[in-house]
Write an enzyme that holds these catalytic residues in place. Structure first.
Site, PDB file in Angstrom:
ATOM      1  N   GLN A 167       8.954 -12.864   8.184  1.00 43.87           N
ATOM      2  CA  GLN A 167       8.833 -13.086   6.742  1.00 43.87           C
ATOM      3  C   GLN A 167       9.800 -14.162   6.262  1.00 43.87           C
ATOM      4  OE1 GLN A 167       8.980  -9.211   4.832  1.00 43.87           O
ATOM      5  NE2 GLN A 167       6.909  -8.722   5.514  1.00 43.87           N
TER       6      GLN A 167
ATOM      7  N   ARG B  66      12.605   4.788   9.170  1.00 46.12           N
ATOM      8  CA  ARG B  66      13.346   5.504  10.208  1.00 46.12           C
ATOM      9  C   ARG B  66      12.627   6.800  10.537  1.00 46.12           C
ATOM     10  NH1 ARG B  66      19.870   6.091   9.996  1.00 46.12           N
ATOM     11  NH2 ARG B  66      20.204   7.016  12.024  1.00 46.12           N
TER      12      ARG B  66
ATOM     13  N   ILE C 153       6.476   3.264  -2.813  1.00 47.07           N
ATOM     14  CA  ILE C 153       7.365   2.561  -3.752  1.00 47.07           C
ATOM     15  C   ILE C 153       6.560   1.520  -4.519  1.00 47.07           C
ATOM     16  CG2 ILE C 153       9.362   1.012  -3.970  1.00 47.07           C
ATOM     17  CD1 ILE C 153      10.612   2.472  -1.553  1.00 47.07           C
TER      18      ILE C 153
ATOM     19  N   ARG D  48      22.153   6.067  -9.588  1.00 52.34           N
ATOM     20  CA  ARG D  48      22.522   7.438  -9.194  1.00 52.34           C
ATOM     21  C   ARG D  48      23.946   7.764  -9.636  1.00 52.34           C
ATOM     22  NH1 ARG D  48      19.980   6.785  -3.076  1.00 52.34           N
ATOM     23  NH2 ARG D  48      17.984   7.826  -3.483  1.00 52.34           N
TER      24      ARG D  48
ATOM     25  N   ALA E 208       0.827  -1.218   0.000  1.00 55.24           N
ATOM     26  CA  ALA E 208       0.000   0.000   0.000  1.00 55.24           C
ATOM     27  C   ALA E 208       0.863   1.270   0.000  1.00 55.24           C
ATOM     28  CB  ALA E 208      -0.920  -0.001   1.222  1.00 55.24           C
TER      29      ALA E 208
ATOM     30  N   HIS F  37      24.061  -0.254   1.653  1.00 52.73           N
ATOM     31  CA  HIS F  37      23.196   0.811   1.122  1.00 52.73           C
ATOM     32  C   HIS F  37      23.010   1.834   2.248  1.00 52.73           C
ATOM     33  CE1 HIS F  37      20.045   2.988  -0.863  1.00 52.73           C
ATOM     34  NE2 HIS F  37      19.196   2.729   0.105  1.00 52.73           N
TER      35      HIS F  37
ATOM     36  N   ASP G  62      21.569   3.141  -5.972  1.00 51.95           N
ATOM     37  CA  ASP G  62      22.850   3.850  -5.857  1.00 51.95           C
ATOM     38  C   ASP G  62      23.637   3.739  -7.165  1.00 51.95           C
ATOM     39  OD1 ASP G  62      22.418   4.253  -2.951  1.00 51.95           O
ATOM     40  OD2 ASP G  62      22.636   2.085  -2.907  1.00 51.95           O
TER      41      ASP G  62
ATOM     42  N   ASN H 199      14.717  -0.599   4.097  1.00 51.16           N
ATOM     43  CA  ASN H 199      15.980  -0.316   4.800  1.00 51.16           C
ATOM     44  C   ASN H 199      15.929  -0.628   6.288  1.00 51.16           C
ATOM     45  OD1 ASN H 199      17.603   0.590   2.666  1.00 51.16           O
ATOM     46  ND2 ASN H 199      16.403   2.474   2.562  1.00 51.16           N
TER      47      ASN H 199
ATOM     48  N   ASN I 177      13.026  -3.759  12.715  1.00 47.89           N
ATOM     49  CA  ASN I 177      12.944  -4.523  11.473  1.00 47.89           C
ATOM     50  C   ASN I 177      13.249  -6.001  11.638  1.00 47.89           C
ATOM     51  OD1 ASN I 177      12.125  -2.899   9.097  1.00 47.89           O
ATOM     52  ND2 ASN I 177      13.697  -1.536   9.890  1.00 47.89           N
TER      53      ASN I 177
END
Length: 338
Positions: free
Chosen positions: A117, A97, A21, A167, A18, A192, A164, A136, A110
């Site tokens: 999971q 975060r 991303i 980028r 939901a 990351h 990354d 993350n 997390n």
């Protein structure tokens, strides 16, 4: 059931479905940009119970897109239902975060999610499942997930450093005023996080039909060894500062790039960056989830070997490894105190 001449649908899971991303991710996956224009699929959308209503709205939009490859959509807050017979998994959902939160607190929050999971994936997913952790801290979330899914081969786990990588390509392309696809073989080493090492010492750029080393094309070693690295390391924070939200569209695009290349392969003599379970390459502790340059063929990646590592690079590789080792210690401590 596939009709004659049509492929069997694959089961594709998106967690945190939901969220922002996932919203950018769903269309690219459904439209065949990841698994192929001839690959039907059944989407499994997992989120927490309060978000199930939002998922119904997402299903309406998927219906309204009228995409022929979509053969079904499952929405659920149940991990067994989500991961049942999964062929590919995008683990986007994670505890974000919050302001004032230490990285250690984020890890602890997390651990619960990825332990649960991992256990479910171990029980219910196909043993051939390809797993991409996006949420993350991605490297360490992936490490915890793998720890609790012992029956899934280690090479089936990965985390996202393709954002990354993209980028880094974009920064080089912008500096040289060329298209990003002219730049190849950049590398993201490590975590990351802000300790990652964006490395263009083996990268090339196509200028007027000729592949030229990036260092020769840019002719500014100082920029490449300082500002460039810093820009890529801090890009996520810069997006948040400007947009007041974290990267979503670019994270979704990178997730699709990562899974597409893993599914369909990379070009000859080209590599991409993936966070994978270390086999000890480049002096990195075995078992850490560390970003490496990888070449992919027939659905299997191999870490590119033999790239030069001088003292300057060694220091940067070790610095990001040190952070990952600290995260691993904190995360495993959190699993035992649960």
């Amino acid at each position: 059931m596939a009709t004659s001449g049509q492929k069997e649908p694959i089961h594709v899971v998106i967690t945190g479905a939901a969220g922002q991303i996932a919203y950018s991710l769903v269309y690219q996956i459904c439209n065949g940009e990841v698994f192929g224009k001839d690959q039907p699929l059944i989407l499994h959308l997992l989120d927490i119970t309060p978000m199930l209503g939002v998922l119904q709205g997402l299903v309406m939009e998927i219906d309204d897109c009228s995409i022929p490859l979509v053969k079904g959509v499952v929405t659920t807050d149940n991990e067994e239902q989500a991961f049942k017979d999964a062929d590919a998994v995008f683990l986007v959902g994670a505890m974000p975060r919050k302001e004032g939160m230490e990285r250690k607190d984020l890890l602890t929050a997390n651990v619960k999610i990825f332990k649960s999971q991992g256990t479910a994936i171990d029980k219910f997913a196909k043993k051939t499942v390809k797993i991409l952790v996006v949420g993350n801290p991605a490297n360490t979330n992936c490490l915890i997930l793998a720890h609790f899914a012992p029956s899934i081969p280690r090479e089936n786990f990965s985390c996202l450093t393709r954002l990354d990588h993209n980028r880094a390509k974009a920064q080089i392309a912008s500096r040289l005023k060329v298209s990003p696809d002219a730049v190849k073989n950049v590398i993201i080493w490590g975590n990351h996080s802000a300790t990652q090492f964006p490395d263009v010492r083996s990268a090339t750029v196509n200028v007027n039909g000729t592949d030229t080393p990036v260092y020769d094309a840019i002719k500014d070693d100082q920029w490449l060894k300082s500002d460039f690295i810093s820009i890529v390391q801090k890009r996520g924070a810069a997006v948040i500062a400007a947009r007041k939200l974290s990267s979503a569209m670019s994270a979704a695009k990178a997730s699709c790039d990562h899974m597409r290349d893993w599914w369909q392969g990379t070009k000859e003599n080209e590599w991409v960056s993936m966070g994978v379970v270390s086999d000890g390459s480049y002096g990195v502790e075995k078992g850490l989830v560390y970003s490496y340059p990888v070449h992919i063929k027939n659905g299997r990646y191999s870490i590119v070997q033999g790239l030069p590592v001088d003292d300057w690079a060694r220091e940067l590789l070790d610095k990001t490894q040190k952070e990952l080792l600290e995260e691993k210690t904190d995360a495993l401590k959190a699993t035992s105190s649960e």
